[in-house]
Each structure stands twice: as structure tokens, then as C-alpha cells.
Design an enzyme around this catalytic site. Structure first.
Site, mmCIF file in Angstrom:
data_model
loop_
_atom_site.group_PDB
_atom_site.id
_atom_site.type_symbol
_atom_site.label_atom_id
_atom_site.label_comp_id
_atom_site.label_asym_id
_atom_site.label_seq_id
_atom_site.Cartn_x
_atom_site.Cartn_y
_atom_site.Cartn_z
ATOM 1 N N ASP A 202 -4.585 11.122 0.148
ATOM 2 C CA ASP A 202 -4.329 9.844 0.819
ATOM 3 C C ASP A 202 -4.639 9.949 2.315
ATOM 4 O O ASP A 202 -5.001 11.018 2.820
ATOM 5 C CB ASP A 202 -2.856 9.460 0.564
ATOM 6 N N ASP B 218 -3.578 -1.199 -1.274
ATOM 7 C CA ASP B 218 -2.931 -1.094 -2.587
ATOM 8 C C ASP B 218 -3.004 -2.414 -3.343
ATOM 9 O O ASP B 218 -2.764 -3.482 -2.783
ATOM 10 C CB ASP B 218 -1.472 -0.675 -2.416
HETATM 11 C C1 GLA Z 1 -0.785 4.644 -0.310
HETATM 12 C C2 GLA Z 1 -1.799 4.687 -1.458
HETATM 13 C C3 GLA Z 1 -1.111 4.365 -2.776
HETATM 14 C C4 GLA Z 1 0.044 5.330 -3.018
HETATM 15 C C5 GLA Z 1 0.992 5.265 -1.830
HETATM 16 C C6 GLA Z 1 2.074 6.315 -1.882
HETATM 17 O O1 GLA Z 1 -0.291 3.363 -0.083
HETATM 18 O O2 GLA Z 1 -2.837 3.792 -1.216
HETATM 19 O O3 GLA Z 1 -2.030 4.418 -3.840
HETATM 20 O O4 GLA Z 1 -0.466 6.615 -3.202
HETATM 21 O O5 GLA Z 1 0.302 5.494 -0.609
HETATM 22 O O6 GLA Z 1 2.902 6.171 -0.763
#
Ligand code: GLA
Length: 511
Positions: free
Chosen positions: A161, A226
Site C-alpha cells: 500500500d 477504495d
Molecule cells: C488502503 C487500501 C485498501 C486497504 C486499506 C487498509 O485504503 O487502498 O485497499 O488496504 O488501505 O487500511
């Protein structure tokens, strides 16, 4: 996923492409439905469901543990320390607090295990969920140590990430190249393949630099934020209780992920984890979601609670003809070939079988609508020979039917016809410049040899100003590598600058 494909060309001479094609990964990810409450018991239940409900047979193979698995604590030697109650021993002889326990359990079901970290120091600290922040949950300063550790624990896949990478204003291309090299070091140390999933949300246009970054043979890169904030139904938390999914969530992720000129065999835009069957999704919305992700040959990491899928959602997820579109050896994204009225869209992409197209008719509007397809838009000669409704596995009898698509629904078709004759370029060249095509879009099928032992990253430039990277994994002996890729509309001049790649055949199809 790796398979040897026998591919027929337009002129019906059979030829075999013997390289190993990696389709985009498929599996389950913990974040959307469990967020930071993830633990061993949840992962075991989900893995059991995946193994028992037919998804494993359909090709869903990874079980990925997302953020929340550790809280940023390291011992004096910098090794990650996890909560022994969250990750207890599963079998006699195991120690509490050892991530190898859960990786071993996942493997015992014939599945592959995935884990999560951040390219920066602090990670997302469980953003955007309830509960305290946990600093130091990233891998920065520990890349080699952490990836070797993940691999020694037995993990086969790592999602990396970008929360802290972004906060620290790092350059994605630089940071992920270091990550990739640390992964290669880990692979050499343990002999275990560790698949890289880049999660940089598209903020620095990863589609331009992610293919082949740091010499990685296949990868996926997230293209947007997301799809939803997690919906943890078991949490007695008012914030989660009011969350549900809308069609817009799904369509926005799809649109953010459309970079068809960057995607090519083995290298995929990641539209985010799937939300099929989650709160707010209807059967029609599930069809839209499934249809768009398979058309995009995107990673299919299902984020739903697999123990609670409805029979309709499950059967859609396992639809073999739809998954064959996803796993097509070209692995291309679709192009929007028509939008006869606003919100009524026809998307199409070439498949590796000569003359075959996958076609999705998407109705984003609030009412049912008739659609007539202009077959000339699919780069075929005349009208197609046959049309197949993929959801129901039935052929249409009429050669040129009009379709009626219900509101917020998607019809997925497999269409067989005859390709227009491609422009072909001779073999035995290590460099091709000045490939001309007057109509766009075009798709190209490249057969190549790369005896360098390394991934060759070739720049593809077009007069439209586009410059993308085509990553061509090494080939061995007399094997032929194959890459399908799309080129933008308009006239294009392409140059393959890498001297280490020998072109065996290049066919360029105008639509
Ligand atoms: C980010 C990523 C998500 C998830 C969250 C976890 O927002 O884009 O897919 O992994 O972190 O905190």
C-alpha cells in the site's frame, strides 16, 4: 495462473505460443468485509469457504490478509511481532504468534496465501476505519527483512500500500522498484514466488511505470481509491451499520481503472477488491460488477464474506465462460465502441481466439433500453457468425439481434466472426520503428524472444503523444513469448527500442 495456449491465427494456420501466460490473480481479500478485525479464525473460515464452495475449482486461489494483521511492533532485531491471540497455533507443534501458522493452513487447503504492508513507514494505520491508529505498520527501512520474512512464513502474494509513501511524498516508481528488488531477493532466499500487488491508487499514474518495475515478471497496480469503505456487518458500530454499496461505487472504480493502452499480457490495472453480494448489491448490480471486472481482465480479489454469498452471487462468480474472458491470454481491457444514448454503452475487446470478441452492453440508466450493435465497430468482416449469451450459456439464433437491457444491468456476449486482415511485420528484427495504422483503435499481437534472462521493458510511443511501457518477460530456449496490447486511436508510430528482444511476429489489427 499459468497455462500453455494453442492459438489460431486469422488465416487459420495453427501455431503454438509456448510461453507461460499469467492471468490476473483471483482470490479473496479480508479488507472489505472484515477491515481491522481480521484474525486467524476469520481467515480459516473464509479459506474453508473458498475451498468448499467451488470457487477454488473455478480459479480463485489466493487468500489475502489485508491491513490489521499487525500493530507496528518489532523486536530489537527489527522483526515484526504479532499478537499471539490473533494468530495462535493451529496445529500441534506450532507456536502462538507465528504468521507461518495461517499460511500453512491456507496451503493445506490447496490455496495460496497473501499478506499486506505499506511502502512507507506508518502504513495506513487502519485508515479509514474505527479503532486507534497504529504507527510503524509499514515496511520502509525494512524492505528486505520484511519480504524475506513474508516469504519464509510461506506467503505467495504481497499487497504493498501507499498511505505512508504518499504522506512522506515519495516517488512511486522509485519506491516500488526498491520493493520489487527486495521481493526478488526474498524469492532467491526462499525459492518461493512472491507476487507483487502495487496499491498506489493511481496517484502517480502507475500504469506508465508499473509494468516490469524493478524487473518483476508480472504485476498488478491499483488505479484508484477504495471502491468502498469496509462494511463489517458484525461490528456493532453505527458508522459501519450505515454503509452500503451503490452502483456508482462499482462504476467509478471501473472508470478509474481504464488504461487499456498500458495493460498487456501479465500486467494488469487493478480496479480494486470486489464487493459482489455485499450490502446494497442486487443481482443485476452483481452482473454489472462481474461483467466489468472480467471484461477488464482485472484482478478478481473478492472482498465479500464468502460464508454468506447467495447462490446467485456464487454462481455468477464461478461462471466459467465469464472467467474464460477474464483469463484470456491477451488479458486486455475493453474499449468503449459505442454509446448510442447517454448511459447505454457497448464495450468490446479482442480475445486470443481468432475472430473472437468479448462484448459487454452496459445499461447505466434507470430504465430498460433496446440496443442494436453496429458490428462494424468490432473490427470484424461483416456480421458475426455466432453470438453467445455468457451469463446463460446460450447461443442467439438470429445473426443480428436487437437486445433489451434492463436498468442497471449488463449483458455479456461472446461474439465469433472473422478478423479483418492485420498488417504483419517480418520476423527476426530486434527493433521495429514506424509501424503505421490509419484507423484506431488498434490491437497488436507480438510474438517475441527475450534471451536476456530478464524482463525487457520496451517503450511504445505513438504520435498521439502516448508513451507506455511494454514489459516482456524472458523466454527460454526456443520458446516464444506472446503479448497482446492495445494502441490508441489515430495514426500511431511505434518503436521497440530494446535490442534484447527479437520480434518473431507482429500483427497489428485496426478496428
Ligand atoms: C488502503 C487500501 C485498501 C486497504 C486499506 C487498509 O485504503 O487502498 O485497499 O488496504 O488501505 O487500511
Amino acid at each position: 495462473m499459468c497455462y500453455v495456449a494453442l492459438v489460431r491465427f486469422a488465416f487459420l494456420l495453427a501455431a503454438s505460443a509456448t510461453a507461460c501466460f499469467g492471468a490476473a490473480p483471483m482470490g479473496w481479500n479480508s479488507w472489505n468485509s472484515f477491515a481491522n478485525i481480521v484474525n486467524s479464525q476469520i481467515v480459516q473460515q473464509q479459506a474453508q469457504a473458498l475451498a468448499a464452495n467451488g470457487m477454488k475449482e473455478a480459479g480463485y486461489e489466493y487468500v489475502v490478509i489485508d491491513e490489521g494483521w499487525w500493530l507496528g511492533e518489532r523486536d530489537g532485531a527489527g522483526n515484526i511481532v504479532v499478537n499471539p491471540r490473533q494468530w495462535p497455533a493451529i496445529r500441534p507443534g506450532q507456536k502462538d504468534g507465528d504468521m507461518a501458522n495461517i499460511a500453512d493452513y491456507i496451503h493445506s487447503l490447496g490455496l495460496k496465501a497473501g499478506i499486506y504492508t505499506d511502502a512507507g513507514r506508518d502504513g495506513c494505520s487502519m485508515y479509514p476505519d474505527s479503532g486507534p491508529k497504529y504507527l510503524n505498520t509499514g515496511s520502509e527501512g525494512h524492505y528486505e527483512q520484511d519480504f524475506v520474512q513474508f516469504s519464509k512464513w510461506g506467503f505467495d502474494y504481497v499487497k504493498v500500500d501507499w498511505c505512508s509513501g504518499a504522506e512522506e511524498k515519495r516517488e512511486g516508481a522509485v519506491q516500488y522498484a526498491q520493493v520489487a528488488r527486495a521481493i526478488q531477493h526474498a524469492e532467491k532466499t526462499t525459492g518461493r514466488r512472491l507476487f507483487l500487488s502495487i496499491c498506489e491508487w493511481g496517484s502517480q499514474n502507475p500504469w506508465f511505470w508499473a509494468p516490469g518495475v524493478g524487473g518483476i515478471e508480472s504485476t498488478v497496480w491499483r488505479t484508484g481509491g477504495d471502491i468502498i469503505p469496509p462494511v463489517v456487518e458484525s461490528l456493532e458500530d453505527p458508522e459501519h451499520a450505515k454503509r452500503f454499496i451503490t452502483l456508482k461505487n462499482v462504476l467509478d472504480s471501473f472508470e478509474a481503472g481504464m488504461h487499456p493502452e498500458a495493460q498487456h499480457t501479465g500486467y494488469y490495472n487493478d480496479l480494486d477488491m470486489m464487493v459482489m453480494g455485499m450490502r446494497g448489491m442486487t443481482d443485476a448490480m452483481d452482473r454489472v460488477h462481474m461483467g466489468l471486472w472480467v471484461m477488464a481482465s482485472a484482478p478478481m480479489m473478492v472482498g465479500s464474506d464468502l460464508t454468506r454469498l447467495s447462490p446467485a452471487t456464487l454462481s455468477l462468480l464461478k461462471n466459467r465462460e465469464a472467467l474464460a474472458i477474464h483469463n484470456d491470454p491477451y488479458g486486455l481491457q475493453p474499449i468503449k465502441v459505442a454509446e448510442p444514448t447517454p448511459g447505454l454503452q457497448v464495450w468490446a475487446k479482442p480475445m486470443a481466439v481468432a475472430g473472437r470478441r468479448a462484448v459487454a452492453i452496459l445499461n447505466r440508466t434507470d430504465s430498460s433500453a433496446p440496443v442494436k450493435i453496429d458490428w462494424g465497430k468490432l473490427g470484424l468482416v461483416g456480421t458475426p457468425r455466432s453470438l453467445r449469451d455468457v451469463w446463460n450459456g446460450r447461443n442467439f439464433t438470429a445473426a443480428d439481434p436487437a437486445f433489451s437491457i434492463p436498468a442497471h444491468d449488463l449483458l455479456l456476449l461472446s461474439v465469433d466472426g472473422e478478423d479483418k486482415k492485420p498488417a504483419e511485420y517480418p520476423a527476426n528484427q530486434s527493433d521495429i520503428a514506424g509501424i503505421q495504422a490509419t484507423h484506431g483503435p488498434m490491437f497488436a499481437r507480438l510474438e517475441y524472444a527475450n534471451a536476456s534472462g530478464q524482463v525487457a521493458v520496451v517503450r511504445v510511443k505513438s504520435t498521439s503523444g502516448l508513451s507506455t511501457a511494454l514489459a516482456l518477460p524472458p523466454t527460454h530456449g526456443s520458446d516464444t513469448g506472446m503479448a497482446g496490447f492495445l494502441l490508441p486511436g489515430g495514426t500511431a508510430d511505434l518503436s521497440f527500442e530494446a535490442q534484447i528482444v527479437a520480434v518473431r511476429k507482429l500483427a497489428v489489427y485496426s478496428w
